[in-house]
Scaffold this motif. Structure first.
Motif, PDB file in Angstrom:
ATOM      1  N   PRO A 121      53.156  41.028  33.826  1.00 24.71           N
ATOM      2  CA  PRO A 121      52.163  41.002  35.030  1.00 24.71           C
ATOM      3  C   PRO A 121      51.082  41.851  34.423  1.00 24.71           C
ATOM      4  N   LEU A 122      51.196  43.124  34.001  1.00 22.94           N
ATOM      5  CA  LEU A 122      50.240  44.007  33.631  1.00 22.94           C
ATOM      6  C   LEU A 122      49.326  43.335  32.726  1.00 22.94           C
ATOM      7  N   GLY A 123      49.797  42.797  31.513  1.00 20.38           N
ATOM      8  CA  GLY A 123      49.055  41.876  30.699  1.00 20.38           C
ATOM      9  C   GLY A 123      48.225  40.734  31.359  1.00 20.38           C
ATOM     10  N   PHE A 124      48.848  39.980  32.156  1.00 19.51           N
ATOM     11  CA  PHE A 124      47.994  39.048  32.854  1.00 19.51           C
ATOM     12  C   PHE A 124      47.066  39.810  33.867  1.00 19.51           C
ATOM     13  N   PHE A 125      47.182  40.880  34.208  1.00 20.98           N
ATOM     14  CA  PHE A 125      46.261  41.344  35.147  1.00 20.98           C
ATOM     15  C   PHE A 125      45.120  41.799  34.322  1.00 20.98           C
ATOM     16  N   ALA A 126      45.467  42.494  33.260  1.00 23.45           N
ATOM     17  CA  ALA A 126      44.454  43.120  32.118  1.00 23.45           C
ATOM     18  C   ALA A 126      43.423  41.820  31.842  1.00 23.45           C
ATOM     19  N   GLY A 127      44.263  40.718  31.338  1.00 22.38           N
ATOM     20  CA  GLY A 127      43.370  39.665  30.771  1.00 22.38           C
ATOM     21  C   GLY A 127      42.539  39.047  31.850  1.00 22.38           C
ATOM     22  N   LEU A 128      42.908  38.986  33.214  1.00 23.69           N
ATOM     23  CA  LEU A 128      42.045  38.429  34.187  1.00 23.69           C
ATOM     24  C   LEU A 128      40.890  39.226  34.493  1.00 23.69           C
ATOM     25  N   ARG A 129      41.128  40.501  34.249  1.00 18.62           N
ATOM     26  CA  ARG A 129      40.102  41.531  34.533  1.00 18.62           C
ATOM     27  C   ARG A 129      39.517  42.236  33.025  1.00 18.62           C
ATOM     28  N   SER A 130      39.315  41.200  32.190  1.00 18.48           N
ATOM     29  CA  SER A 130      38.756  41.790  30.776  1.00 18.48           C
ATOM     30  C   SER A 130      37.821  42.709  30.811  1.00 18.48           C
ATOM     31  N   ASN A 131      37.717  43.886  29.981  1.00 14.47           N
ATOM     32  CA  ASN A 131      36.461  44.781  29.834  1.00 14.47           C
ATOM     33  C   ASN A 131      36.063  45.344  31.382  1.00 14.47           C
ATOM     34  N   THR A 132      37.101  45.728  32.184  1.00 11.92           N
ATOM     35  CA  THR A 132      36.834  46.325  33.425  1.00 11.92           C
ATOM     36  C   THR A 132      37.682  47.775  33.315  1.00 11.92           C
ATOM     37  N   VAL A 133      37.590  48.762  34.361  1.00 12.29           N
ATOM     38  CA  VAL A 133      38.278  49.936  34.464  1.00 12.29           C
ATOM     39  C   VAL A 133      39.686  49.645  34.388  1.00 12.29           C
ATOM     40  N   SER A 134      40.129  48.649  34.998  1.00 12.36           N
ATOM     41  CA  SER A 134      41.540  48.266  35.289  1.00 12.36           C
ATOM     42  C   SER A 134      42.205  47.830  33.975  1.00 12.36           C
ATOM     43  N   ASP A 135      41.425  47.192  33.249  1.00 12.72           N
ATOM     44  CA  ASP A 135      41.844  46.609  31.961  1.00 12.72           C
ATOM     45  C   ASP A 135      42.005  47.880  30.931  1.00 12.72           C
ATOM     46  N   GLU A 219      54.584  43.326  25.204  1.00 12.69           N
ATOM     47  CA  GLU A 219      54.390  42.105  26.297  1.00 12.69           C
ATOM     48  C   GLU A 219      53.117  41.949  26.969  1.00 12.69           C
ATOM     49  N   MET A 220      52.774  43.414  27.340  1.00 14.93           N
ATOM     50  CA  MET A 220      51.460  43.614  27.931  1.00 14.93           C
ATOM     51  C   MET A 220      50.187  43.330  26.842  1.00 14.93           C
ATOM     52  N   ARG A 221      50.459  43.734  25.822  1.00 19.45           N
ATOM     53  CA  ARG A 221      49.307  43.399  24.927  1.00 19.45           C
ATOM     54  C   ARG A 221      49.105  41.991  24.465  1.00 19.45           C
ATOM     55  N   ILE A 222      50.198  41.517  24.072  1.00 19.24           N
ATOM     56  CA  ILE A 222      50.176  39.913  23.888  1.00 19.24           C
ATOM     57  C   ILE A 222      49.688  38.963  25.191  1.00 19.24           C
ATOM     58  N   GLY A 223      50.330  39.448  26.209  1.00 15.54           N
ATOM     59  CA  GLY A 223      49.979  38.588  27.571  1.00 15.54           C
ATOM     60  C   GLY A 223      48.498  38.604  27.851  1.00 15.54           C
ATOM     61  N   ARG A 224      47.817  39.965  27.655  1.00 14.88           N
ATOM     62  CA  ARG A 224      46.327  40.049  27.860  1.00 14.88           C
ATOM     63  C   ARG A 224      45.774  39.203  26.898  1.00 14.88           C
ATOM     64  N   THR A 225      46.163  39.014  25.516  1.00 15.72           N
ATOM     65  CA  THR A 225      45.312  38.390  24.358  1.00 15.72           C
ATOM     66  C   THR A 225      45.456  36.912  24.901  1.00 15.72           C
ATOM     67  N   ALA A 226      46.768  36.646  25.266  1.00 11.41           N
ATOM     68  CA  ALA A 226      47.039  34.878  25.600  1.00 11.41           C
ATOM     69  C   ALA A 226      46.151  34.584  26.801  1.00 11.41           C
ATOM     70  N   VAL A 227      45.972  35.515  27.598  1.00  6.96           N
ATOM     71  CA  VAL A 227      45.413  34.984  29.083  1.00  6.96           C
ATOM     72  C   VAL A 227      43.887  34.729  28.560  1.00  6.96           C
ATOM     73  N   LEU A 228      43.122  35.873  27.735  1.00  2.00           N
ATOM     74  CA  LEU A 228      41.976  35.662  27.208  1.00  2.00           C
ATOM     75  C   LEU A 228      41.793  34.420  26.513  1.00  2.00           C
ATOM     76  N   GLU A 229      42.680  33.960  25.618  1.00  2.00           N
ATOM     77  CA  GLU A 229      42.483  32.887  24.820  1.00  2.00           C
ATOM     78  C   GLU A 229      42.513  31.617  25.506  1.00  2.00           C
TER      79      GLU A 229
END
Length: 339
Positions: A121-135, A219-229
């Motif tokens: 969930p943290l990875g998906f949250f960061a990916g959906l809010r990329s380049n923000t303070v939350s990310d 999982e957070m790092r890969i999840g963030r990258t996967a959402v961005l892709e």
């Protein structure tokens, strides 16, 4: 190819993996530089020819190597695991495994669950809010958590929970469900009751948090990258152009497709949890298969080490088959003709 045939093929391919793993284990233990018969004897007994010969006969090392190898594999594959030689001397290995394995499975289950429920969930949250303070905050937290070694985190967590009474006014042992101590083995005999389930869960939670800590960061790092892709794929733009709502776009298109690259990450981390359980179970005093393996290794019960390696191999192969099954559920294209 249907999904059933695909899974059947994967099951057949796992057979040579199990054979190769057990064969290498046999060679290292019985044909390697360490003499198993000598490890069963005390320092004075090793000079006693009769005692040494008896130890060799007990291990079957007086047989020709090929015959001993065949008997060893047959015993393993039929789960005729015999008795222990040094650790819990004379006890049935089957009984030991049935006693110790549930604790490791319980610890592993909560380790994977904690890592998945926090890291993904943290990875998906960061990916959906990329380049923000939350990310940035979530990514930085994941990197820091991933960088903490398991042994250091275990010691710090034990120290924190041990002083919880002085810091928070209530000890970890008395919080919500009372337990006898911070460390030690969970009582699996009462797990069918509500109180027993909660107590066994609370008992392994600190160890599970340590064991799953490295997985969370990955999982957070890969999840963030996967959402961005996935967000940059053409089918997402097409769905937006067709007027698909943001909620449906996220849940039906982005999240499901982002899970595909996460499946091997989660299952590969589960492989690491099996090895990590040796360290974590030893530190937290949980008498599971990892702890039993460590004790057998340091006390020189090499036949028990080989048997436990067989159990680890089966667990890893089982996790690999579970990964293949999850692939067919998340991505329907897997297992179909031409996939």
């Amino acid at each position: 190819m249907s999904r059933l045939k695909y899974l059947g093929k994967r099951l057949l391919l796992s057979i040579p993996v199990v054979w190769l793993g057990t064969s290498m284990t046999w060679f290292v233990i019985f044909m390697g530089p360490i003499d198993p018969a000598a490890r069963l004897l005390s320092e004075g007994q090793t000079r006693n020819t009769d005692a040494y010969t008896a130890a060799q006969e007990r291990l079957g090392l007086n047989q020709p190597p090929l015959e001993h190898y065949a008997d060893y594999l047959i015993d393993l594959y039929t789960f005729d695991l015999g008795q222990t030689f040094l650790l819990y001397q004379g006890s049935s290995v089957n009984a030991l495994i049935l006693d110790f394995l549930p604790r490791t499975l319980w610890l592993g289950f909560w380790s994977v669950l904690i890592a998945v429920l926090i890291g993904v969930p943290l990875g998906f949250f960061a990916g959906l809010r990329s380049n923000t303070v939350s990310d940035y905050f979530a990514s930085f937290g994941g990197i820091v958590w991933r960088a903490m070694p398991n042994f250091w985190l275990a010691i710090m967590l034990l120290a924190l929970l041990g002083s919880a009474q002085a810091i928070f006014g209530i000890g970890w042992e008395e919080l919500l469900v009372p337990i006898d101590a911070i460390s030690g083995s969970p009582d699996m005999s009462r797990i069918g009751t509500v109180d027993g389930f909660l107590a066994a869960t609370k008992k392994v939670l600190p160890a599970a948090l340590v064991l799953g800590s490295a997985s969370m960061g990955n999982e957070m790092r890969i999840g963030r990258t996967a959402v961005l892709e996935v967000r940059n794929e053409d089918f997402v733009d097409m769905a937006k152009a067709k007027g698909v709502s943001d909620r449906a776009l996220v849940w039906k298109h982005i999240f499901r497709n982002a899970l595909v690259p996460l499946v091997p990450i989660i299952t590969s981390e589960a492989f690491l949890l099996i090895g990590g359980s040796v360290l974590v179970e030893t530190v937290f005093g949980i008498h599971g298969i990892g702890w039993l393996f460590f004790q057998a290794a340091i006390q020189g019960d090499l036949p028990l080490v080989g048997t436990l390696m067989y159990i680890f191999i089966l667990m890893i192969v089982g996790i690999n088959l579970l990964q293949d099954l999850l692939y067919t559920v998340i991505d329907p294209r897997v297992g179909l003709e031409g996939a």
